[in-house]
Scaffold this active site. Structure first.
Site, PDB file in Angstrom:
ATOM      1  N   LYS A 146      22.173  66.573  27.174  1.00 21.15           N
ATOM      2  CA  LYS A 146      21.384  65.398  27.553  1.00 21.15           C
ATOM      3  C   LYS A 146      22.328  64.207  27.668  1.00 21.15           C
ATOM      4  CE  LYS A 146      18.022  62.051  25.641  1.00 21.15           C
ATOM      5  NZ  LYS A 146      17.035  61.736  24.581  1.00 21.15           N
ATOM      6  N   ASP A 162      18.849  54.508  26.672  1.00 19.92           N
ATOM      7  CA  ASP A 162      17.421  54.822  26.612  1.00 19.92           C
ATOM      8  C   ASP A 162      16.634  53.601  26.154  1.00 19.92           C
ATOM      9  OD1 ASP A 162      14.934  55.962  26.407  1.00 19.92           O
ATOM     10  OD2 ASP A 162      15.409  57.233  24.669  1.00 19.92           O
ATOM     11  N   LYS A 181      10.910  50.804  23.987  1.00 16.60           N
ATOM     12  CA  LYS A 181      11.225  50.879  22.561  1.00 16.60           C
ATOM     13  C   LYS A 181      11.215  49.490  21.941  1.00 16.60           C
ATOM     14  CE  LYS A 181      14.322  54.925  22.582  1.00 16.60           C
ATOM     15  NZ  LYS A 181      13.499  55.749  21.685  1.00 16.60           N
ATOM     16  N   ASP A 229      22.705  57.831  23.469  1.00 11.44           N
ATOM     17  CA  ASP A 229      21.723  58.872  23.811  1.00 11.44           C
ATOM     18  C   ASP A 229      22.283  59.900  24.802  1.00 11.44           C
ATOM     19  OD1 ASP A 229      19.232  59.945  23.290  1.00 11.44           O
ATOM     20  OD2 ASP A 229      18.184  58.770  24.805  1.00 11.44           O
ATOM     21  N   ASP A 269       9.244  57.487  27.173  1.00  6.06           N
ATOM     22  CA  ASP A 269      10.325  57.524  26.181  1.00  6.06           C
ATOM     23  C   ASP A 269      10.665  58.962  25.761  1.00  6.06           C
ATOM     24  OD1 ASP A 269      12.257  56.543  24.515  1.00  6.06           O
ATOM     25  OD2 ASP A 269      10.877  55.859  22.949  1.00  6.06           O
ATOM     26  N   GLU A 296      12.053  61.209  27.474  1.00 10.72           N
ATOM     27  CA  GLU A 296      12.742  61.408  28.753  1.00 10.72           C
ATOM     28  C   GLU A 296      13.794  62.511  28.707  1.00 10.72           C
ATOM     29  OE1 GLU A 296      13.692  59.314  26.567  1.00 10.72           O
ATOM     30  OE2 GLU A 296      15.846  59.653  26.528  1.00 10.72           O
ATOM     31  N   ARG A 339      13.817  65.467  27.436  1.00 13.15           N
ATOM     32  CA  ARG A 339      13.304  66.807  27.770  1.00 13.15           C
ATOM     33  C   ARG A 339      13.080  66.943  29.267  1.00 13.15           C
ATOM     34  NH1 ARG A 339       8.312  65.776  23.785  1.00 13.15           N
ATOM     35  NH2 ARG A 339       9.967  64.574  22.822  1.00 13.15           N
TER      36      ARG A 339
HETATM   37  N1  BES Z   1      16.596  59.235  22.424  1.00  8.89           N
HETATM   38  C1  BES Z   1      15.375  59.297  21.715  1.00  8.89           C
HETATM   39  C2  BES Z   1      15.479  60.001  20.361  1.00  8.89           C
HETATM   40  C3  BES Z   1      16.377  59.347  19.355  1.00  8.89           C
HETATM   41  C4  BES Z   1      15.847  58.504  18.394  1.00  8.89           C
HETATM   42  C5  BES Z   1      17.720  59.618  19.324  1.00  8.89           C
HETATM   43  C6  BES Z   1      16.675  57.922  17.450  1.00  8.89           C
HETATM   44  C7  BES Z   1      18.545  59.049  18.370  1.00  8.89           C
HETATM   45  C8  BES Z   1      18.015  58.199  17.430  1.00  8.89           C
HETATM   46  C9  BES Z   1      14.329  60.040  22.553  1.00  8.89           C
HETATM   47  O1  BES Z   1      14.452  59.899  23.924  1.00  8.89           O
HETATM   48  C10 BES Z   1      13.000  59.483  22.181  1.00  8.89           C
HETATM   49  O2  BES Z   1      12.779  58.325  22.441  1.00  8.89           O
HETATM   50  N2  BES Z   1      12.152  60.301  21.568  1.00  8.89           N
HETATM   51  C11 BES Z   1      10.881  59.868  21.159  1.00  8.89           C
HETATM   52  C12 BES Z   1       9.895  60.949  21.502  1.00  8.89           C
HETATM   53  C13 BES Z   1       8.469  60.504  21.412  1.00  8.89           C
HETATM   54  C14 BES Z   1       8.151  59.481  22.474  1.00  8.89           C
HETATM   55  C15 BES Z   1       7.574  61.718  21.564  1.00  8.89           C
HETATM   56  C16 BES Z   1      10.929  59.632  19.656  1.00  8.89           C
HETATM   57  O3  BES Z   1      11.646  60.334  18.952  1.00  8.89           O
HETATM   58  O4  BES Z   1      10.288  58.702  19.201  1.00  8.89           O
HETATM   59 ZN    ZN Z   2      16.320  59.490  24.619  1.00  8.06          ZN
HETATM   60 MN    MN Z   3      13.500  58.197  24.666  1.00  3.61          MN
END
Ligand code: BES
Ligand code: ZN
Ligand code: MN
Length: 496
Positions: A260, A265, A272, A283, A342, A344, A346
């Site tokens: 990824k 992000d 966020k 990210d 968010d 994204e 996947r």
């Molecule tokens: N890049 C983030 C996950 C992340 C969070 C990586 C903190 C490193 C540190 C990912 O894209 C994300 O935002 N995931 C969301 C998923 C949710 C919207 C289902 C999350 O973890 O909140």
């Molecule tokens: Zn992300």
């Molecule tokens: Mn995200």
């Protein structure tokens, strides 16, 4: 990057000057190969300072006059327990941390409990190299020990230096891969967009990696609409980079690694919160690990055919950005309701995974991604989450994790969880219901784009960046995954 110490291999001969590093076991017992003057000095200091030779304990001594070196740095070995790979990394790292700026350093790699072998010396050197990494390109004023004014030279003194030469080169190639991964993660997103990231990977062709870069138009022609939907809110176009290292004799099916690469992000329209958002420059930690791994495999001329694929996008937000509720059709034909922009990563991986298995028919696919905050809730910073459809691959990854210290912990997959991503208007949706099992539903989503090939997903959100510093890593971007996967390849997938 400041100058790394130059490393050389030498026989066990006392240096005429500089710092001598000595390994000490219980009660400051040192190698019989050391001059008696050094051994008795260290033993006397040991009893004076109650130095028990505990693991990584240090005595920093002024050397007695007339023996050659000016300083003797004694480091504890915990001689009673056998030292594993990661122990040697820690020793090397701890020594590097203590001798920065010391000039000429000689490490006496011999001990009371028996000589130090070639592999052990190489791990020590790798720890030393990894600890010496720093990312200070943007600091106008460098701190004193980070200044490159005085590059150190480190001599590793060994009973059989020639035997260690090959091992050392291999370990250094892997450490170079770790440094590349760390650099990519540490680099801010204004400097490292998808195009700039791809440009850096093009450079790997100098090491013998074949690099192919797919543009937006090419991805559109392939139907990669899941990946492209993420990219559409940014003025910076996406890239998909395919790296190939062909090190096996013959044309054996390759092993494949997919990363990824979200260079930043913001969350997109499902934006966020501000606090901590700066961390989202990391990210692309999965893509960084894949890149570092490819450099490592090429640098050590691994006898394997390997593919590295990274999906590079910026998840930004503008008037053209993807909206919650949008439906996209992935390259596989699966339709996806994007209920949270968010989630994204996947979407990016869905097309990268499908493309990889479709085009290369790999022996296995392992993807790495800073995929979910939920994996940090579950495992903290000390294990990556492992999800897999294959027990053998999982066991091999877990074992590689235990020896390298890049640990993974297996998490479940199953039809009950898969149900949580059934779509209302499309085949699937990109988020489950609420916060329950957030890392698992993300993994289930990825699995929808994997057919029968052996596959593992490593959620490295807690380990790729911001994990606690240790003896061999003081960098925000850790380079997690490079040594783990290099070890997996070494142990199971190289032709001899
Ligand atoms: N890049 C983030 C996950 C992340 C969070 C990586 C903190 C490193 C540190 C990912 O894209 C994300 O935002 N995931 C969301 C998923 C949710 C919207 C289902 C999350 O973890 O909140
Ligand atoms: Zn992300
Ligand atoms: Mn995200």
């Amino acid at each position: 990057m400041p100058a790394l110490p130059s490393l050389s291999l030498v026989p066990l001969q006392m240096p005429r000057t500089g710092t001598l590093v000595v390994l000490a076991g219980a009660d400051a017992a040192t190698a019989a190969s050391l001059p008696e003057a050094v051994r008795s000095h260290v033993a006397r200091a040991g009893s004076a300072y109650k130095f028990k030779g505990k693991s990584l304990a240090v005595m920093d001594l002024l050397a007695p006059e007339g023996i050659g070196p000016d300083r003797i740095l004694v480091i504890g070995l915990d001689a009673d327990k056998p030292l594993a790979e990661e122990d040697w990394l820690k020793l090397g790292g701890a020594v590097a941390g203590r001798v920065k700026g010391a000039g000429a350093v000689t490490v006496w790699l011999d001990r009371a409990a028996g000589s130090v072998g070639a592999a052990e010396a190489a791990w020590f050197a790798q720890g030393l190299q990894m600890r010496s990494y720093s990312f200070d390109a943007y600091k106008s004023v460098k701190s004193e020990d980070e200044s490159d004014a005085q590059a150190d030279s480190v001599s590793l003194a060994l009973a059989d230096p020639e035997a260690a030469r090959g091992h050392l080169a291999t370990a250094a190639a892997v450490a170079d891969g770790v440094a590349l991964a760390r650099d990519l993660v540490n680099e801010p997103a204004n400097v490292l967009g998808p195009v700039e990231f791809a440009d850096r990977l093009t450079e790997l062709s100098k090491q013998g990696v074949e690099v192919e870069v797919l543009t937006e138009a090419e991805m559109r022609a392939l139907g990669m609409n899941a990946l492209l939907g993420v990219a559409q809110g940014s003025p910076r176009p996406p890239r998909l980079v395919v790296m190939r290292w062909n090190g096996a004799e013959g044309d054996a099916a390759p092993v494949a690694f997919i990363g990824k690469g979200v260079v930043f992000d913001t969350g997109g329209v499902s934006i966020k919160p501000a606090a901590g958002m700066e961390d989202m420059k990391g990210d692309m930690g999965g893509a960084a690990a894949v890149s570092g791994l490819m450099l490592a495999l090429a640098g050590r001329k691994a006898k394997v055919n390997a593919i590295g694929i990274v999906g590079l996008v910026e998840n930004a937000v503008d008037g053209n950005a993807q909206r919650p509720g949008d439906i996209v059709k992935a390259m596989s034909g699966t339709t996806i309701e994007v209920n949270n922009t968010d989630a994204e990563g996947r979407l990016v991986l869905a097309d990268a995974l499908w493309y990889c298995q479709d085009r290369f028919k790999p022996r296995f696919m392992i993807n790495l991604a800073t995929l979910t905050g939920a994996i940090i809730v579950a495992l903290g910073n000390h294990h990556a989450g492992l999800f897999s459809n294959d027990d053998e691959l999982s066991e091999r990854l877990a074992a590689a994790g235990r020896v390298t210290g890049e640990k993974v912990w297996r998490m479940p997959l199953g039809p009950e969880y898969d149900k949580l991503i059934e779509g209302k208007f499309a085949d699937i949706k990109n988020v489950g219901a609420g916060r329950a099992a957030g890392s698992i539903t993300a993994a289930q989503f990825l699995q929808r784009f994997v057919n029968t090939v052996a596959w593992a997903h490593l959620d490295i959100a807690g380990t790729a960046m911001g994990s606690p510093a240790n003896e061999y890593n003081q960098s925000w971007g850790s380079g997690f995954g490079v040594r783990l996967l290099d070890r997996l390849v070494t142990d199971h997938y190289e032709t001899r």
